[in-house]
Motif scaffolding. Structure first.
Motif, mmCIF file in Angstrom:
data_model
loop_
_atom_site.group_PDB
_atom_site.id
_atom_site.type_symbol
_atom_site.label_atom_id
_atom_site.label_comp_id
_atom_site.label_asym_id
_atom_site.label_seq_id
_atom_site.Cartn_x
_atom_site.Cartn_y
_atom_site.Cartn_z
ATOM 1 N N GLY A 205 -9.289 -12.639 80.579
ATOM 2 C CA GLY A 205 -7.959 -13.950 80.231
ATOM 3 C C GLY A 205 -7.383 -13.103 78.963
ATOM 4 O O GLY A 205 -5.845 -13.184 78.776
ATOM 5 N N TYR B 177 -0.406 -20.246 82.414
ATOM 6 C CA TYR B 177 -1.721 -20.151 81.955
ATOM 7 C C TYR B 177 -2.104 -21.996 82.234
ATOM 8 O O TYR B 177 -1.442 -22.668 82.130
ATOM 9 C CB TYR B 177 -2.403 -19.692 80.930
ATOM 10 N N ASN C 85 -6.837 -21.383 85.143
ATOM 11 C CA ASN C 85 -6.617 -20.130 84.971
ATOM 12 C C ASN C 85 -5.973 -19.915 83.547
ATOM 13 O O ASN C 85 -4.923 -19.302 83.014
ATOM 14 C CB ASN C 85 -5.413 -19.359 85.734
#
Length: 344
Positions: free
Chosen positions: A17, A33, A37
Protein backbone atom coordinates in the motif's frame (compact mmCIF):
# COMPACT_ATOMS: atom_id res chain seq x y z
CA UNK A 1 18.41 -0.99 10.57
CA UNK A 2 17.90 1.27 7.53
CA UNK A 3 20.24 -0.78 5.38
CA UNK A 4 18.45 -3.93 6.47
CA UNK A 5 15.05 -2.53 5.50
CA UNK A 6 16.35 -1.22 2.19
CA UNK A 7 17.89 -4.59 1.37
CA UNK A 8 14.68 -6.46 2.06
CA UNK A 9 12.65 -4.03 0.01
CA UNK A 10 10.00 -1.60 1.11
CA UNK A 11 7.10 -3.72 -0.10
CA UNK A 12 8.23 -6.79 1.83
CA UNK A 13 8.69 -4.91 5.08
CA UNK A 14 6.01 -2.24 5.07
CA UNK A 15 3.32 -3.47 2.68
CA UNK A 16 2.53 -2.71 -0.93
CA UNK A 17 0.00 0.00 0.00
CA UNK A 18 2.73 2.48 0.93
CA UNK A 19 4.92 1.60 -2.01
CA UNK A 20 2.06 2.13 -4.44
CA UNK A 21 1.34 5.51 -2.87
CA UNK A 22 4.96 6.60 -3.19
CA UNK A 23 5.16 5.71 -6.86
CA UNK A 24 1.81 7.14 -7.92
CA UNK A 25 1.42 10.49 -9.59
CA UNK A 26 -2.38 10.57 -9.49
CA UNK A 27 -4.54 11.54 -6.54
CA UNK A 28 -5.75 8.94 -4.06
CA UNK A 29 -9.22 9.12 -5.56
CA UNK A 30 -7.94 8.62 -9.12
CA UNK A 31 -5.71 5.77 -7.97
CA UNK A 32 -8.79 3.90 -6.81
CA UNK A 33 -7.98 3.58 -3.13
CA UNK A 34 -10.80 2.12 -1.08
CA UNK A 35 -11.40 0.45 2.26
CA UNK A 36 -10.69 -2.83 0.48
CA UNK A 37 -7.55 -1.49 -1.23
CA UNK A 38 -6.34 1.36 1.02
CA UNK A 39 -3.33 3.61 0.83
CA UNK A 40 -1.28 2.53 3.85
CA UNK A 41 0.94 5.25 5.34
CA UNK A 42 3.63 3.87 7.61
CA UNK A 43 4.48 6.08 10.61
CA UNK A 44 7.63 5.08 12.51
CA UNK A 45 8.87 6.61 15.76
CA UNK A 46 10.95 5.80 18.82
CA UNK A 47 8.48 6.48 21.65
CA UNK A 48 6.68 3.92 23.77
CA UNK A 49 2.98 3.20 23.42
CA UNK A 50 2.32 4.90 26.77
CA UNK A 51 3.88 8.23 25.69
CA UNK A 52 1.41 11.08 25.23
CA UNK A 53 2.71 11.80 21.72
CA UNK A 54 2.13 8.19 20.63
CA UNK A 55 -1.39 8.34 22.04
CA UNK A 56 -2.00 11.59 20.13
CA UNK A 57 -0.68 10.06 16.90
CA UNK A 58 -2.97 7.07 17.44
CA UNK A 59 -5.89 9.51 17.56
CA UNK A 60 -4.57 11.04 14.33
CA UNK A 61 -4.53 7.63 12.64
CA UNK A 62 -8.05 6.81 13.81
CA UNK A 63 -9.44 10.14 12.58
CA UNK A 64 -7.79 9.76 9.16
CA UNK A 65 -9.26 6.28 8.82
CA UNK A 66 -12.71 7.49 9.85
CA UNK A 67 -12.82 10.62 7.67
CA UNK A 68 -11.56 8.80 4.56
CA UNK A 69 -13.89 5.82 5.13
CA UNK A 70 -10.84 3.59 5.36
CA UNK A 71 -9.31 4.70 2.05
CA UNK A 72 -6.22 5.99 3.87
CA UNK A 73 -4.86 4.07 6.83
CA UNK A 74 -1.93 5.06 9.06
CA UNK A 75 0.05 2.11 10.38
CA UNK A 76 2.18 3.07 13.40
CA UNK A 77 5.46 1.37 14.33
CA UNK A 78 6.47 2.65 17.83
CA UNK A 79 9.40 1.82 20.13
CA UNK A 80 12.06 2.28 17.46
CA UNK A 81 10.97 -0.90 15.70
CA UNK A 82 12.18 0.50 12.37
CA UNK A 83 15.29 2.20 13.70
CA UNK A 84 16.49 5.37 15.38
CA UNK A 85 15.18 8.86 14.73
CA UNK A 86 17.98 9.56 12.25
CA UNK A 87 17.38 6.25 10.52
CA UNK A 88 13.66 7.00 10.26
CA UNK A 89 14.51 10.35 8.65
CA UNK A 90 16.72 8.59 6.11
CA UNK A 91 13.95 6.06 5.43
CA UNK A 92 11.45 8.86 4.88
CA UNK A 93 13.77 10.67 2.47
CA UNK A 94 14.28 7.40 0.56
CA UNK A 95 10.54 6.71 0.40
CA UNK A 96 10.71 3.58 2.54
CA UNK A 97 8.33 5.02 5.15
CA UNK A 98 5.73 7.74 4.72
CA UNK A 99 5.80 9.51 8.08
CA UNK A 100 7.80 9.90 11.27
CA UNK A 101 7.95 11.93 14.46
CA UNK A 102 11.19 13.77 15.20
CA UNK A 103 12.51 16.49 17.45
CA UNK A 104 12.26 19.66 15.33
CA UNK A 105 15.99 20.58 15.37
CA UNK A 106 16.74 17.15 13.91
CA UNK A 107 15.38 18.44 10.60
CA UNK A 108 18.10 21.09 10.36
CA UNK A 109 20.17 18.63 8.30
CA UNK A 110 17.58 19.02 5.55
CA UNK A 111 16.38 22.59 6.20
CA UNK A 112 18.60 24.98 8.16
CA UNK A 113 15.64 27.01 9.47
CA UNK A 114 14.83 24.17 11.85
CA UNK A 115 17.97 25.07 13.82
CA UNK A 116 15.86 27.87 15.31
CA UNK A 117 13.75 25.44 17.34
CA UNK A 118 16.81 24.41 19.35
CA UNK A 119 17.67 27.97 20.39
CA UNK A 120 17.08 29.20 23.95
CA UNK A 121 14.30 31.60 24.90
CA UNK A 122 12.78 32.06 21.45
CA UNK A 123 9.38 31.72 23.14
CA UNK A 124 8.36 33.84 26.12
CA UNK A 125 6.24 31.23 27.87
CA UNK A 126 3.87 28.34 27.15
CA UNK A 127 1.05 30.64 26.04
CA UNK A 128 3.37 32.38 23.59
CA UNK A 129 4.66 29.02 22.33
CA UNK A 130 1.15 27.78 21.53
CA UNK A 131 0.11 31.10 19.99
CA UNK A 132 3.08 31.09 17.59
CA UNK A 133 3.03 27.37 16.79
CA UNK A 134 -0.71 27.40 16.01
CA UNK A 135 -0.46 30.47 13.76
CA UNK A 136 -1.10 30.49 10.03
CA UNK A 137 2.44 31.80 9.54
CA UNK A 138 3.88 28.68 11.15
CA UNK A 139 1.55 26.40 9.20
CA UNK A 140 2.70 28.04 5.98
CA UNK A 141 6.32 27.44 6.98
CA UNK A 142 5.60 23.80 7.86
CA UNK A 143 4.20 23.17 4.38
CA UNK A 144 6.93 25.10 2.54
CA UNK A 145 9.74 22.53 2.76
CA UNK A 146 8.70 20.17 -0.02
CA UNK A 147 11.95 20.77 -1.91
CA UNK A 148 13.75 19.37 1.14
CA UNK A 149 11.86 16.09 0.87
CA UNK A 150 9.28 16.51 3.62
CA UNK A 151 6.36 18.57 4.88
CA UNK A 152 5.39 19.05 8.52
CA UNK A 153 1.76 18.25 9.33
CA UNK A 154 1.77 19.39 12.94
CA UNK A 155 3.77 19.74 16.15
CA UNK A 156 3.54 18.30 19.65
CA UNK A 157 4.76 20.11 22.72
CA UNK A 158 7.51 18.48 24.73
CA UNK A 159 7.26 21.08 27.45
CA UNK A 160 9.75 23.59 28.73
CA UNK A 161 13.25 22.38 29.54
CA UNK A 162 14.92 23.44 32.79
CA UNK A 163 18.10 22.58 34.70
CA UNK A 164 18.18 20.16 37.60
CA UNK A 165 21.00 18.87 39.80
CA UNK A 166 21.57 16.69 42.82
CA UNK A 167 21.57 19.51 45.35
CA UNK A 168 22.31 22.92 43.81
CA UNK A 169 19.77 25.49 42.64
CA UNK A 170 20.47 27.18 39.29
CA UNK A 171 19.09 30.69 39.69
CA UNK A 172 21.58 32.52 37.45
CA UNK A 173 24.06 31.49 34.74
CA UNK A 174 26.84 31.91 37.30
CA UNK A 175 25.45 28.89 39.16
CA UNK A 176 26.29 26.71 36.16
CA UNK A 177 29.96 27.66 36.06
CA UNK A 178 32.15 24.57 36.10
CA UNK A 179 29.21 22.13 36.26
CA UNK A 180 29.10 19.20 33.85
CA UNK A 181 25.56 19.29 32.43
CA UNK A 182 24.14 16.66 30.13
CA UNK A 183 22.58 18.08 26.98
CA UNK A 184 20.99 16.56 23.90
CA UNK A 185 23.40 15.76 21.10
CA UNK A 186 22.55 18.92 19.18
CA UNK A 187 24.90 21.76 18.26
CA UNK A 188 22.44 24.31 19.63
CA UNK A 189 22.38 22.61 23.03
CA UNK A 190 26.15 22.30 23.42
CA UNK A 191 26.55 25.90 22.25
CA UNK A 192 23.93 27.07 24.77
CA UNK A 193 25.79 25.50 27.67
CA UNK A 194 29.04 27.08 26.57
CA UNK A 195 27.41 30.52 26.44
CA UNK A 196 25.99 29.98 29.94
CA UNK A 197 29.34 28.91 31.42
CA UNK A 198 28.59 25.26 32.04
CA UNK A 199 30.38 22.26 30.60
CA UNK A 200 28.17 20.52 28.02
CA UNK A 201 28.20 16.73 28.01
CA UNK A 202 26.24 15.26 25.11
CA UNK A 203 24.90 11.78 25.79
CA UNK A 204 21.85 9.67 25.10
CA UNK A 205 18.87 9.95 27.42
CA UNK A 206 19.25 6.32 28.49
CA UNK A 207 22.69 7.00 29.98
CA UNK A 208 21.65 9.99 32.10
CA UNK A 209 20.43 8.20 35.23
CA UNK A 210 23.62 6.19 35.75
CA UNK A 211 25.80 9.17 34.87
CA UNK A 212 24.06 11.25 37.53
CA UNK A 213 24.48 8.48 40.08
CA UNK A 214 28.18 8.01 39.41
CA UNK A 215 29.03 11.70 39.12
CA UNK A 216 30.01 11.63 35.47
CA UNK A 217 27.67 14.61 35.17
CA UNK A 218 26.59 17.11 37.84
CA UNK A 219 23.15 17.73 36.39
CA UNK A 220 21.01 17.70 33.32
CA UNK A 221 18.11 19.57 31.72
CA UNK A 222 14.70 18.39 30.63
CA UNK A 223 11.01 18.85 31.26
CA UNK A 224 9.38 17.84 34.56
CA UNK A 225 8.23 14.40 33.39
CA UNK A 226 11.85 13.18 33.19
CA UNK A 227 11.99 13.33 36.97
CA UNK A 228 9.41 10.57 37.21
CA UNK A 229 9.38 8.61 33.96
CA UNK A 230 13.18 8.63 33.83
CA UNK A 231 13.49 8.33 37.61
CA UNK A 232 15.90 11.28 37.63
CA UNK A 233 14.16 12.61 40.73
CA UNK A 234 15.64 9.71 42.66
CA UNK A 235 19.06 11.34 42.22
CA UNK A 236 18.40 15.02 41.49
CA UNK A 237 16.63 16.87 44.27
CA UNK A 238 16.61 20.47 42.95
CA UNK A 239 14.68 21.43 39.80
CA UNK A 240 15.24 25.06 38.80
CA UNK A 241 12.43 26.33 36.58
CA UNK A 242 14.40 28.48 34.12
CA UNK A 243 12.50 27.14 31.06
CA UNK A 244 15.39 27.86 28.73
CA UNK A 245 14.05 25.91 25.76
CA UNK A 246 10.75 24.74 24.30
CA UNK A 247 11.72 22.23 21.63
CA UNK A 248 8.71 20.80 19.81
CA UNK A 249 8.34 17.38 18.28
CA UNK A 250 7.01 17.44 14.74
CA UNK A 251 5.03 14.97 12.66
CA UNK A 252 6.44 14.97 9.13
CA UNK A 253 5.47 13.31 5.89
CA UNK A 254 7.43 12.43 2.78
CA UNK A 255 6.90 15.02 0.07
CA UNK A 256 6.83 12.20 -2.49
CA UNK A 257 3.82 10.67 -0.75
CA UNK A 258 2.19 14.03 0.04
CA UNK A 259 2.10 14.93 -3.67
CA UNK A 260 0.22 11.72 -4.55
CA UNK A 261 -2.67 12.61 -2.25
CA UNK A 262 -5.62 14.68 -3.44
CA UNK A 263 -6.08 18.19 -2.00
CA UNK A 264 -9.25 17.01 -0.27
CA UNK A 265 -7.44 14.17 1.47
CA UNK A 266 -4.47 16.42 2.26
CA UNK A 267 -6.91 18.64 4.13
CA UNK A 268 -8.25 15.64 6.06
CA UNK A 269 -4.69 14.70 7.07
CA UNK A 270 -3.98 18.25 8.24
CA UNK A 271 -7.22 18.54 10.20
CA UNK A 272 -6.64 15.20 11.89
CA UNK A 273 -3.06 16.19 12.71
CA UNK A 274 -4.14 19.50 14.23
CA UNK A 275 -6.88 17.77 16.24
CA UNK A 276 -4.29 15.39 17.65
CA UNK A 277 -2.15 18.36 18.68
CA UNK A 278 -5.07 19.90 20.57
CA UNK A 279 -5.70 16.61 22.34
CA UNK A 280 -2.03 16.29 23.19
CA UNK A 281 -1.93 19.69 24.89
CA UNK A 282 -4.48 18.47 27.44
CA UNK A 283 -2.66 15.18 27.96
CA UNK A 284 0.67 16.98 28.35
CA UNK A 285 -0.63 19.44 30.95
CA UNK A 286 -1.97 16.54 32.98
CA UNK A 287 1.30 14.62 32.67
CA UNK A 288 3.33 17.61 33.90
CA UNK A 289 1.01 18.26 36.84
CA UNK A 290 1.19 14.62 37.89
CA UNK A 291 4.97 14.55 37.50
CA UNK A 292 5.48 17.64 39.67
CA UNK A 293 3.21 16.26 42.36
CA UNK A 294 4.92 12.85 42.37
CA UNK A 295 8.41 14.40 42.35
CA UNK A 296 7.59 16.64 45.29
CA UNK A 297 5.63 14.20 47.41
CA UNK A 298 7.38 10.88 46.81
CA UNK A 299 10.87 11.86 45.64
CA UNK A 300 11.49 14.97 47.74
CA UNK A 301 12.36 17.19 44.78
CA UNK A 302 12.42 20.93 45.44
CA UNK A 303 11.14 23.17 42.64
CA UNK A 304 12.92 26.53 42.49
CA UNK A 305 10.89 29.27 40.82
CA UNK A 306 12.84 32.43 41.72
CA UNK A 307 15.10 32.10 38.69
CA UNK A 308 16.57 35.16 36.96
CA UNK A 309 15.36 34.34 33.46
CA UNK A 310 16.44 37.72 32.17
CA UNK A 311 20.06 36.92 33.03
CA UNK A 312 19.81 33.69 31.04
CA UNK A 313 18.25 35.57 28.12
CA UNK A 314 21.03 38.16 28.13
CA UNK A 315 23.79 35.55 28.15
CA UNK A 316 22.27 33.59 25.26
CA UNK A 317 21.17 36.50 23.05
CA UNK A 318 24.60 36.63 21.33
CA UNK A 319 24.15 32.95 20.48
CA UNK A 320 20.84 33.63 18.75
CA UNK A 321 22.40 36.48 16.79
CA UNK A 322 25.30 34.23 15.77
CA UNK A 323 22.90 31.55 14.49
CA UNK A 324 20.90 34.12 12.54
CA UNK A 325 24.10 35.28 10.86
CA UNK A 326 25.39 31.76 10.16
CA UNK A 327 22.05 30.36 8.99
CA UNK A 328 19.91 32.77 6.92
CA UNK A 329 17.01 30.31 7.26
CA UNK A 330 17.08 30.77 11.03
CA UNK A 331 16.80 34.54 10.62
CA UNK A 332 13.83 34.08 8.28
CA UNK A 333 12.04 31.75 10.70
CA UNK A 334 12.76 34.05 13.66
CA UNK A 335 11.15 36.88 11.68
CA UNK A 336 8.18 34.60 11.01
CA UNK A 337 7.86 33.89 14.74
CA UNK A 338 7.91 37.61 15.51
CA UNK A 339 5.23 38.26 12.91
CA UNK A 340 3.03 35.50 14.32
CA UNK A 341 3.60 36.82 17.84
CA UNK A 342 2.34 40.24 16.83
CA UNK A 343 -1.01 38.93 15.59
CA UNK A 344 -3.73 38.34 18.15
Amino acid sequence: MFKKIAALGAAAVLGIGLLTGCGASASTADAGYSAQNPLVLTLAHGLSETHTVHIAMTQFAEEVNEKTDGRIQVKIFPNGQLGSENENLEQLQAGVIAMTKVSAPGLATYNEAYNAFGLPYIFNDTEDFYHVMDSQEMQDFFLSTGDDGFVTLTYYTSGARSFYTKDKAIRTPADLKGLKIRVQDMKSQTDMMSYLGGIPVAMSYGDVYTSLQTGIIDGTENNETALTTGKHGEVCKVYSVDQHAMIPDVLIMSEKVWKTISPEDQQILLEAAHDSTDAHKVMWDTAVEEAVKEAQETMGVEFVYDVDKEAFREDTQPMIEAYEEEYPGVKTLMDTIEKARGEE
